[in-house]
Design a protein around this motif. Structure first.
Motif, PDB file in Angstrom:
ATOM      1  N   GLY A   6      21.346  -4.733  56.285  1.00  0.00           N
ATOM      2  CA  GLY A   6      21.530  -4.341  54.887  1.00  0.00           C
ATOM      3  C   GLY A   6      22.865  -4.849  54.381  1.00  0.00           C
ATOM      4  N   ARG A   7      23.090  -4.650  53.096  1.00  0.00           N
ATOM      5  CA  ARG A   7      24.369  -5.141  52.532  1.00  0.00           C
ATOM      6  C   ARG A   7      24.749  -4.351  51.292  1.00  0.00           C
ATOM      7  NH1 ARG A   7      22.720  -6.214  47.322  1.00  0.00           N
ATOM      8  NH2 ARG A   7      21.252  -7.896  47.114  1.00  0.00           N
ATOM      9  N   PHE A   8      26.051  -4.385  51.027  1.00  0.00           N
ATOM     10  CA  PHE A   8      26.587  -3.903  49.747  1.00  0.00           C
ATOM     11  C   PHE A   8      27.284  -5.113  49.149  1.00  0.00           C
ATOM     12  CE2 PHE A   8      30.320  -1.838  47.534  1.00  0.00           C
ATOM     13  CZ  PHE A   8      29.583  -1.434  46.425  1.00  0.00           C
ATOM     14  N   SER A   9      26.968  -5.413  47.887  1.00  0.00           N
ATOM     15  CA  SER A   9      27.431  -6.673  47.289  1.00  0.00           C
ATOM     16  C   SER A   9      28.163  -6.437  45.983  1.00  0.00           C
ATOM     17  CB  SER A   9      26.233  -7.575  47.001  1.00  0.00           C
ATOM     18  OG  SER A   9      25.426  -7.666  48.114  1.00  0.00           O
ATOM     19  N   PRO A  10      29.371  -5.907  46.042  1.00  0.00           N
ATOM     20  CA  PRO A  10      30.077  -5.641  44.787  1.00  0.00           C
ATOM     21  C   PRO A  10      30.576  -6.919  44.120  1.00  0.00           C
ATOM     22  CG  PRO A  10      31.511  -5.208  46.662  1.00  0.00           C
ATOM     23  CD  PRO A  10      30.164  -5.561  47.227  1.00  0.00           C
ATOM     24  N   SER A  11      30.661  -6.879  42.801  1.00  0.00           N
ATOM     25  CA  SER A  11      31.337  -7.951  42.075  1.00  0.00           C
ATOM     26  C   SER A  11      32.792  -7.507  41.939  1.00  0.00           C
ATOM     27  CB  SER A  11      30.723  -8.119  40.677  1.00  0.00           C
ATOM     28  OG  SER A  11      29.343  -8.359  40.805  1.00  0.00           O
ATOM     29  N   PRO A  12      33.741  -8.288  42.432  1.00  0.00           N
ATOM     30  CA  PRO A  12      35.135  -7.841  42.396  1.00  0.00           C
ATOM     31  C   PRO A  12      35.768  -8.025  41.018  1.00  0.00           C
ATOM     32  CG  PRO A  12      34.979  -9.921  43.563  1.00  0.00           C
ATOM     33  CD  PRO A  12      33.580  -9.545  43.163  1.00  0.00           C
ATOM     34  N   MET A  42      31.124 -10.206  48.861  1.00  0.00           N
ATOM     35  CA  MET A  42      31.833 -10.193  47.585  1.00  0.00           C
ATOM     36  C   MET A  42      31.162 -11.164  46.620  1.00  0.00           C
ATOM     37  SD  MET A  42      34.226  -8.098  47.334  1.00  0.00           S
ATOM     38  CE  MET A  42      34.739  -6.869  48.531  1.00  0.00           C
ATOM     39  N   GLU A  43      30.596 -10.623  45.548  1.00  0.00           N
ATOM     40  CA  GLU A  43      29.872 -11.473  44.602  1.00  0.00           C
ATOM     41  C   GLU A  43      30.850 -11.964  43.527  1.00  0.00           C
ATOM     42  OE1 GLU A  43      25.432 -10.731  45.691  1.00  0.00           O
ATOM     43  OE2 GLU A  43      25.921  -9.859  43.761  1.00  0.00           O
ATOM     44  N   ASP A  44      31.675 -12.908  43.963  1.00  0.00           N
ATOM     45  CA  ASP A  44      32.724 -13.433  43.084  1.00  0.00           C
ATOM     46  C   ASP A  44      32.396 -14.843  42.604  1.00  0.00           C
ATOM     47  OD1 ASP A  44      32.941 -14.674  45.505  1.00  0.00           O
ATOM     48  OD2 ASP A  44      35.121 -14.678  45.568  1.00  0.00           O
ATOM     49  N   ALA A 183      24.021 -19.064  38.886  1.00  0.00           N
ATOM     50  CA  ALA A 183      23.705 -17.757  38.296  1.00  0.00           C
ATOM     51  C   ALA A 183      23.513 -16.736  39.411  1.00  0.00           C
ATOM     52  CB  ALA A 183      22.449 -17.865  37.447  1.00  0.00           C
ATOM     53  N   TYR A 184      23.742 -15.465  39.056  1.00  0.00           N
ATOM     54  CA  TYR A 184      23.575 -14.358  40.017  1.00  0.00           C
ATOM     55  C   TYR A 184      22.241 -14.443  40.747  1.00  0.00           C
ATOM     56  CZ  TYR A 184      21.821  -9.697  41.204  1.00  0.00           C
ATOM     57  OH  TYR A 184      21.205  -8.647  41.839  1.00  0.00           O
ATOM     58  N   GLN A 185      21.134 -14.700  40.011  1.00  0.00           N
ATOM     59  CA  GLN A 185      19.798 -14.680  40.637  1.00  0.00           C
ATOM     60  C   GLN A 185      19.703 -15.671  41.787  1.00  0.00           C
ATOM     61  OE1 GLN A 185      18.078 -12.299  39.576  1.00  0.00           O
ATOM     62  NE2 GLN A 185      18.662 -11.980  37.443  1.00  0.00           N
ATOM     63  N   ALA A 187      22.306 -17.154  43.498  1.00  0.00           N
ATOM     64  CA  ALA A 187      23.271 -16.871  44.566  1.00  0.00           C
ATOM     65  C   ALA A 187      22.802 -15.705  45.431  1.00  0.00           C
ATOM     66  CB  ALA A 187      24.640 -16.578  43.958  1.00  0.00           C
ATOM     67  N   VAL A 188      22.274 -14.667  44.796  1.00  0.00           N
ATOM     68  CA  VAL A 188      21.897 -13.470  45.559  1.00  0.00           C
ATOM     69  C   VAL A 188      20.712 -13.767  46.481  1.00  0.00           C
ATOM     70  CG1 VAL A 188      20.275 -12.339  43.965  1.00  0.00           C
ATOM     71  CG2 VAL A 188      21.830 -10.967  45.292  1.00  0.00           C
ATOM     72  N   VAL A 189      19.778 -14.570  45.996  1.00  0.00           N
ATOM     73  CA  VAL A 189      18.598 -14.897  46.814  1.00  0.00           C
ATOM     74  C   VAL A 189      18.994 -15.789  47.991  1.00  0.00           C
ATOM     75  CG1 VAL A 189      16.486 -16.311  46.756  1.00  0.00           C
ATOM     76  CG2 VAL A 189      16.851 -14.523  45.051  1.00  0.00           C
ATOM     77  N   VAL A 201      19.479  -2.273  49.263  1.00  0.00           N
ATOM     78  CA  VAL A 201      19.633  -0.942  48.653  1.00  0.00           C
ATOM     79  C   VAL A 201      20.730  -1.100  47.616  1.00  0.00           C
ATOM     80  CG1 VAL A 201      20.255   1.466  49.071  1.00  0.00           C
ATOM     81  CG2 VAL A 201      18.955   0.205  50.800  1.00  0.00           C
ATOM     82  N   ARG A 202      20.405  -0.873  46.340  1.00  0.00           N
ATOM     83  CA  ARG A 202      21.384  -1.120  45.269  1.00  0.00           C
ATOM     84  C   ARG A 202      21.017  -0.256  44.065  1.00  0.00           C
ATOM     85  NH1 ARG A 202      19.145  -7.278  43.939  1.00  0.00           N
ATOM     86  NH2 ARG A 202      17.077  -6.574  43.235  1.00  0.00           N
ATOM     87  N   GLY A 203      21.863  -0.269  43.045  1.00  0.00           N
ATOM     88  CA  GLY A 203      21.672   0.603  41.890  1.00  0.00           C
ATOM     89  C   GLY A 203      20.447   0.234  41.063  1.00  0.00           C
ATOM     90  N   ASP A 205      20.002  -0.072  38.009  1.00  0.00           N
ATOM     91  CA  ASP A 205      20.194  -1.017  36.905  1.00  0.00           C
ATOM     92  C   ASP A 205      19.821  -2.437  37.328  1.00  0.00           C
ATOM     93  OD1 ASP A 205      22.468  -0.651  38.630  1.00  0.00           O
ATOM     94  OD2 ASP A 205      23.585  -2.019  37.342  1.00  0.00           O
ATOM     95  N   LEU A 206      19.763  -2.682  38.640  1.00  0.00           N
ATOM     96  CA  LEU A 206      19.437  -4.029  39.118  1.00  0.00           C
ATOM     97  C   LEU A 206      17.951  -4.203  39.423  1.00  0.00           C
ATOM     98  CD1 LEU A 206      22.579  -4.305  41.375  1.00  0.00           C
ATOM     99  CD2 LEU A 206      22.106  -5.773  39.421  1.00  0.00           C
ATOM    100  N   ALA A 207      17.165  -3.103  39.313  1.00  0.00           N
ATOM    101  CA  ALA A 207      15.744  -3.173  39.682  1.00  0.00           C
ATOM    102  C   ALA A 207      15.023  -4.268  38.894  1.00  0.00           C
ATOM    103  CB  ALA A 207      15.074  -1.821  39.445  1.00  0.00           C
TER     104      ALA A 207
HETATM  105  N1  GLU Z   1      27.017  -7.857  42.434  1.00  0.00           N
HETATM  106  C1  GLU Z   1      26.079  -6.983  41.816  1.00  0.00           C
HETATM  107  C2  GLU Z   1      26.812  -5.845  41.125  1.00  0.00           C
HETATM  108  O1  GLU Z   1      27.941  -5.570  41.471  1.00  0.00           O
HETATM  109  C3  GLU Z   1      25.117  -6.381  42.811  1.00  0.00           C
HETATM  110  C4  GLU Z   1      24.094  -7.353  43.216  1.00  0.00           C
HETATM  111  C5  GLU Z   1      23.027  -6.853  44.156  1.00  0.00           C
HETATM  112  O2  GLU Z   1      23.218  -5.832  44.852  1.00  0.00           O
HETATM  113  O3  GLU Z   1      21.981  -7.519  44.215  1.00  0.00           O
HETATM  114  O4  GLU Z   1      26.253  -5.247  40.232  1.00  0.00           O
END
Ligand code: GLU
Length: 297
Positions: A6-12, A42-44, A183-185, A187-189, A201-203, A205-207
């Protein structure tokens, strides 16, 4: 041993706040409950939006709460060649195309076609450049979203069955922006696959991004992780807590207070009063809750 990653991917773009800790904690608990590994990315990639040093600050905030990644964190800004390779692959398969349209041109085209509605403030791209650039210079690169020409369906572990017709509801979305940034889409994939992520597992708002990400995974021949979208913390205006609506940086001088608040959002009630016992108890509660769709969450 387990294949769970799993991962947590914050944007700094600033410190963690109460809402981001909910996603961090849920992803950590889910990994621990599955005897899996938990990574931080880190989603920078969107460098102009990043705030210097907030990456280190976030790692420190996580550490104060006992959330320590099992592998060294990665930074998207160092992985741009991977994103370019994926874009090249999609282009070679006819699934990505250059687009010359400016925002006002897209708007004008939508008005002409009688579809002036937007979605979350975004214009639904009408596919103008699908047939070629008409002699204009490429600005962005877009994904051809009608392959296959049917809604994308998936089962969210908390929200249940989901469906989105990306072509109709979102349009051919951007893979690489006019400033050359992935773009985020995309990079994340690319990163979820490269890091072998089995569970996202994420918030919540990203669904709404999940269908786009599944289409991209299919186009790139990658497997699709399982998704769980966590409840959101709302700000004073009733919208998702964010820096824009007054979210304060998470105060980790009292980590248990911060963790208890996050646990409440996740429907957990943990009584332990020292950090390591707290995390053990929370993991046990989370592990007990492996019901279909986890409706109690
Ligand atoms: N970097 C995104 C954010 O901070 C999260 C991306 C993800 O979990 O897919 O909202």
């Amino acid at each position: 041993m387990t294949g769970y990653r799993g991962r947590f991917s914050p944007s700094p773009t600033g410190p963690l706040h109460a809402g981001s800790l909910v996603a961090a904690l849920a992803s950590w608990l889910d990994a621990r409950a599955h005897n899996g590994r938990w990574l931080v990315r880190m989603e920078d990639v969107d460098t102009p939006r990043c705030v210097p040093d907030s990456d280190q600050f976030i790692l420190q905030q996580l550490k104060s709460c006992g959330l320590i990644p099992d592998e060294l964190p990665v930074w998207q800004s160092q992985r741009t060649t991977l994103y370019q390779a994926a874009l090249d692959d999609l282009t070679a398969h006819g699934l990505a195309y250059p687009c010359a349209c400016t925002r006002s041109e897209i708007q004008a085209e939508l008005v002409r076609a009688g579809h002036a509605h937007t979605r979350h403030g975004e214009l639904i791209y009408p596919g103008t450049c699908r047939q070629g650039l008409r002699g204009q210079a490429a600005r962005a690169w877009r994904f051809l979203s009608n392959q296959p020409p049917r809604p994308t369906v998936w089962l969210d572990r908390r929200l249940g069955p989901q469906s989105q017709d990306v072509e109709k509801e979102v349009g051919d979305f951007v893979l690489q922006r006019a400033d050359g940034i992935a773009a985020y889409q995309l990079a994340v994939v690319v990163d979820d696959a490269a890091q072998g992520i089995s569970h996202v597992v994420r918030g919540q708002d990203l669904a709404d991004n999940t269908a786009r990400q599944i289409l991209l995974q299919q186009a790139l021949g990658l497997s699709t992780p399982q998704y769980l979208h966590t409840p959101l913390v709302v700000g004073v205006n009733g919208e998702k807590l964010s820096k824009q609506n007054g979210a304060q940086p998470l105060n980790t001088s009292d980590p248990l207070q911060a963790l208890n608040a996050a646990a409440t959002v996740l429907g957990l009630q943990v009584s332990a009063t020292n950090l390591s016992n707290w995390l053990v108890q929370a993991t046990a509660q989370w592990a007990k809750r492996q019901a279909p769709h986890e409706a109690g969450l």
